[in-house]
Design an enzyme around this catalytic site. Structure first.
Site, short mmCIF file in Angstrom:
data_model
loop_
_atom_site.label_atom_id
_atom_site.label_comp_id
_atom_site.label_asym_id
_atom_site.label_seq_id
_atom_site.Cartn_x
_atom_site.Cartn_y
_atom_site.Cartn_z
N GLU A 117 0.88 -1.16 0.00
CA GLU A 117 0.00 0.00 0.00
C GLU A 117 0.92 1.22 0.00
O GLU A 117 1.82 1.31 0.84
CB GLU A 117 -0.86 -0.03 1.27
CG GLU A 117 -2.11 0.78 1.16
CD GLU A 117 -2.89 0.79 2.47
OE1 GLU A 117 -3.55 1.79 2.71
OE2 GLU A 117 -2.82 -0.19 3.24
N ARG A 174 5.14 -13.40 9.47
CA ARG A 174 5.84 -12.15 9.18
C ARG A 174 7.18 -12.13 9.89
O ARG A 174 7.42 -12.87 10.84
CB ARG A 174 4.98 -10.96 9.60
CG ARG A 174 4.72 -10.86 11.10
CD ARG A 174 3.62 -9.86 11.42
NE ARG A 174 3.99 -8.49 11.10
CZ ARG A 174 3.40 -7.76 10.15
NH1 ARG A 174 2.41 -8.25 9.45
NH2 ARG A 174 3.76 -6.53 9.93
N LYS A 208 4.32 0.51 10.11
CA LYS A 208 4.46 1.81 9.46
C LYS A 208 4.03 2.94 10.39
O LYS A 208 4.64 4.01 10.40
CB LYS A 208 3.60 1.85 8.19
CG LYS A 208 4.30 1.30 6.97
CD LYS A 208 3.41 1.42 5.76
CE LYS A 208 3.00 0.05 5.29
NZ LYS A 208 2.10 -0.01 4.19
P1 ATP Z 1 2.68 -2.43 8.19
O1 ATP Z 1 2.08 -3.40 9.15
O2 ATP Z 1 4.12 -2.15 8.43
O3 ATP Z 1 1.90 -1.19 8.01
P2 ATP Z 1 1.48 -3.54 5.91
O4 ATP Z 1 1.25 -4.99 5.91
O5 ATP Z 1 0.31 -2.70 6.19
O6 ATP Z 1 2.72 -3.19 6.81
P3 ATP Z 1 1.62 -3.36 3.09
O7 ATP Z 1 2.11 -2.25 2.26
O8 ATP Z 1 0.18 -3.70 3.06
O9 ATP Z 1 2.10 -3.04 4.56
O10 ATP Z 1 2.49 -4.66 2.85
C1 ATP Z 1 2.82 -5.17 1.60
C2 ATP Z 1 3.20 -6.61 1.76
O11 ATP Z 1 4.29 -6.76 2.67
C3 ATP Z 1 2.05 -7.43 2.30
O12 ATP Z 1 1.92 -8.58 1.49
C4 ATP Z 1 2.47 -7.77 3.69
O13 ATP Z 1 1.97 -9.00 4.09
C5 ATP Z 1 3.99 -7.77 3.60
N1 ATP Z 1 4.59 -7.47 4.90
C6 ATP Z 1 4.39 -6.38 5.66
N2 ATP Z 1 5.07 -6.46 6.81
C7 ATP Z 1 5.74 -7.64 6.78
C8 ATP Z 1 6.63 -8.32 7.69
N3 ATP Z 1 6.98 -7.80 8.88
N4 ATP Z 1 7.12 -9.52 7.31
C9 ATP Z 1 6.79 -10.05 6.12
N5 ATP Z 1 5.97 -9.47 5.24
C10 ATP Z 1 5.44 -8.28 5.55
MG MG Z 2 -1.36 -3.81 4.82
#
Ligand code: ATP
Ligand code: MG
Length: 581
Positions: A49, A288, A298
């Site tokens: 995102e 994760r 984030k």
């Molecule tokens: P955050 O929790 O940091 O805001 P998010 O999951 O909202 O992260 P996205 O931009 O939606 O951020 O993530 C893009 C991809 O990265 C998704 O497929 C998500 O599952 C993966 N991702 C995010 N954080 C991790 C992590 N700590 N380990 C592995 N994959 C991750």
């Molecule tokens: Mg997300």
């Protein structure tokens, strides 16, 4: 990391370690599940995102998705999941693309692999999402709900209590359709109506209790502008994005496991309506990345930036890709790290030292050596000829003589480390103390004779005499056996440089676990800026150059602040693991 030049036999021993996802893909390959005309049988995606910078957790997902695509001769799409208008920004889009490329991956495919620039934006599918929602309403699989937000929440029930049907659940499809079109036309305010899938309000899975699929948001979108005032919900849009792009294996983190039944439901209905092709994508979840001493949410990273705890998203203490890059980590070390930690379905913590270990393994054979004195103390060689500076040489890399030598001089006054002198040595101390001999690395053997102190008793200079026939690399040097070997730079030709010594950002290994407030666990000593003396040859290193300062660790010329002739170095990591000790 490039395997392409290796002979086949070596490639076999480097074969990727298997994991549950590879096992699933192997099964699909054997069964021909995703054999499709003109398309690879493995298509993955990385769907960020664009509402923040990528971090080390994303790197795991990137390496996984792009790595699987590479290993199975498939492809991986970079897709911006930009269905939420409020928090998204072009700045993030640009930075994310840059970070994925820097990590060593590319969404654009060479002609040999079908070609194509596989960069996608979910907002490009807004028309299709809308058409599918109309179809769901018309076919009785969705409806417009006009309950207040409070009633909707109350009627949803909870884990122990089934939900209650909305009084609007059985309104005629034609009436829902009319309302939906008027929602789109901007006739209603935010929250007045919502579109919900019609599934089962008593489902034990809360995600199946008539989840919302469309909501009204009078908001400007970074790509579609003001064209829309209704936006699809993530759980509705995401599966459709996968299906529209013919993704085969949709890999996400474990928290989406409970969303999988709806993922399958929505795709199945879209396929029945002829909106997406079969075979449809399947979702698989993995654990994760949680890294000790690091937060990756984030929201929390943004707080560190906004509260000026760090200098920005690319502060070298940040676990963002831009931060890690500025700190001096290599893409190869991050790829190796992601390979090493593997993928599993159970949550756990990875020790930060694993990441540092990968960095050291990558840099040790590559990084040129140099000398830096970080905490300078003057050493005066009393019997050295006044005004004379004698040439010394040292290998650029001790295991790669073909990389040549570095040159610098030795003179009467040198800089040494404060810790390399002790007026009264402790047991086992072999460096400088009165009466002891040490070798000045790549120079001469000297014998310490004493020191000068200021009025407070602080040592301000050390004195010694040198042995003119002891120079490193000459025959006479073999006659001197000393236990101590210290580094130094000649005061006459050393360059003063700013050096930034970084430590972990938090004092607690799990700063945001178990309800802890990460903002109260900041390490006040996470950055120390010092003035050091470095050997003259590194005065003109280009920004981003990584080197090893002997005995100290790996450093990089800061990509933002370092300029030719006036280098600024970031310590990437020490030579040995001292993390958490
Ligand atoms: P955050 O929790 O940091 O805001 P998010 O999951 O909202 O992260 P996205 O931009 O939606 O951020 O993530 C893009 C991809 O990265 C998704 O497929 C998500 O599952 C993966 N991702 C995010 N954080 C991790 C992590 N700590 N380990 C592995 N994959 C991750
Ligand atoms: Mg997300």
């Amino acid at each position: 990391m490039s395997n392409d030049k290796k002979p086949a036999a070596a490639a076999a021993t480097d074969a990727p370690v298997s994991n549950f996802l590879r096992a699933i893909i192997d099964n699909d390959q054997a069964a021909g599940t995703y054999q499709r005309d003109g398309m690879p049988s493995v298509i993955t995606r990385f769907p960020p995102e664009p509402n923040g910078y990528l971090h080390i957790g994303h790197a795991k997902s990137i390496c996984l998705n792009f790595g699987l695509a590479r290993d199975y001769a498939g492809r991986c799409h970079l897709r911006f999941d930009d269905t939420n208008p409020e928090k998204e920004d072009q700045e993030y889009v640009d930075s994310i693309m840059d970070s994925v490329k820097w990590l060593g991956f590319d969404w654009a495919q060479p002609a040999s692999n079908g070609g194509g620039n596989h960069l996608y934006f979910a907002s490009d599918y807004f028309d299709r999402f809308y058409a599918i929602a109309e179809y769901l309403i018309e076919s009785g699989h969705a409806y417009v709900d006009s309950q207040s937000a409070e009633d909707m929440a109350a009627n949803r029930g909870d884990f122990s209590k089934p939900g209650v049907n909305s009084p609007f659940r059985d309104r005629a499809p034609a009436e829902s359709l009319d309302l939906f079109r008027r929602m789109k036309a901007g006739e209603f305010k935010d929250g007045e109506h919502i579109v919900r899938a019609k599934i089962d309000m008593a489902s034990p899975n809360m995600n199946m209790r008539d989840p919302a699929i469309y909501r009204i948001r009078h908001a400007h979108h970074h790509r579609t502008g003001d064209a829309w005032c209704i936006y699809p919900m993530y759980d509705y849009a995401h599966p459709l994005e996968d299906a529209i792009e013919n993704i085969s294996h949709s890999i996400c983190t474990l928290e989406f496991q409970d969303h999988r039944p709806f993922y399958d439901w929505i795709i199945e209905h879209a396929a029945q309506g002829g909106f997406v092709q079969r075979p449809v994508p399947r979702q698989y979840e993995f654990a994760r990345l949680n890294l000790t001493y690091v937060v990756t949410s984030k929201r929390k990273l943004r707080k560190l930036v906004e509260d000026n705890i760090v200098s920005g998203w690319d502060d070298p203490r940040m676990p963002t890709i831009v931060g890690i890059r500025r700190r001096g980590y290599t893409p190869e070390s991050i790829q190796a790290f992601c390979e090493r930690i593997g993928v599993t379905r159970s949550d756990g913590w990875i020790d930060y030292s694993t990441l540092e270990g990968c960095l050291r393994e990558d840099l040790d054979p590559k990084a040129p050596r140099a000398t830096a004195v970080l905490r300078p103390l003057k050493l005066i060689i009393d019997n050295f000829p006044e005004g004379e500076n004698i040439q010394c040489t040292a290998p650029v890399h001790p295991h790669h003589p073909e990389r040549g030598n570095r040159e610098f001089t030795i003179g009467k006054e040198l800089w040494i480390e404060q810790e390399d002198f002790m007026e009264e040595p402790v047991k086992g101390y072999f460096r400088l103390f009165p009466g002891n001999k040490v070798r000045l690395r790549y120079g001469y053997v000297v014998e310490c004779t004493g020191c000068d102190k200021d009025e407070n008793g602080n040592v301000i200079a050390v004195h010694c005499n040198y042995f003119a026939d002891s120079k490193s690399g000459t025959e006479g040097s073999a006659n001197y056996k000393v236990k101590g070997n210290i580094h130094w730079v000649n005061a006459a030709d050393a360059i003063e440089a700013e050096v930034r010594l970084y430590d972990r950002l938090f004092t607690d290994a799990n700063p945001d676990a178990g309800g802890k407030d990460f903002m109260t666990l900041l390490n006040p000593a996470s950055l120390e800026t010092i003035r050091a003396f470095v050997e003259p040859g590194v005065a003109n290193v280009a920004a981003d150059t990584r080197l090893q300062f002997e005995r100290h660790g790996y450093f990089v010329a800061d990509r933002v602040d370092s300029v030719l002739g006036k280098p600024v170095f970031n310590r990437i990591t020490t030579l040995k693991d001292s993390f958490g000790k």
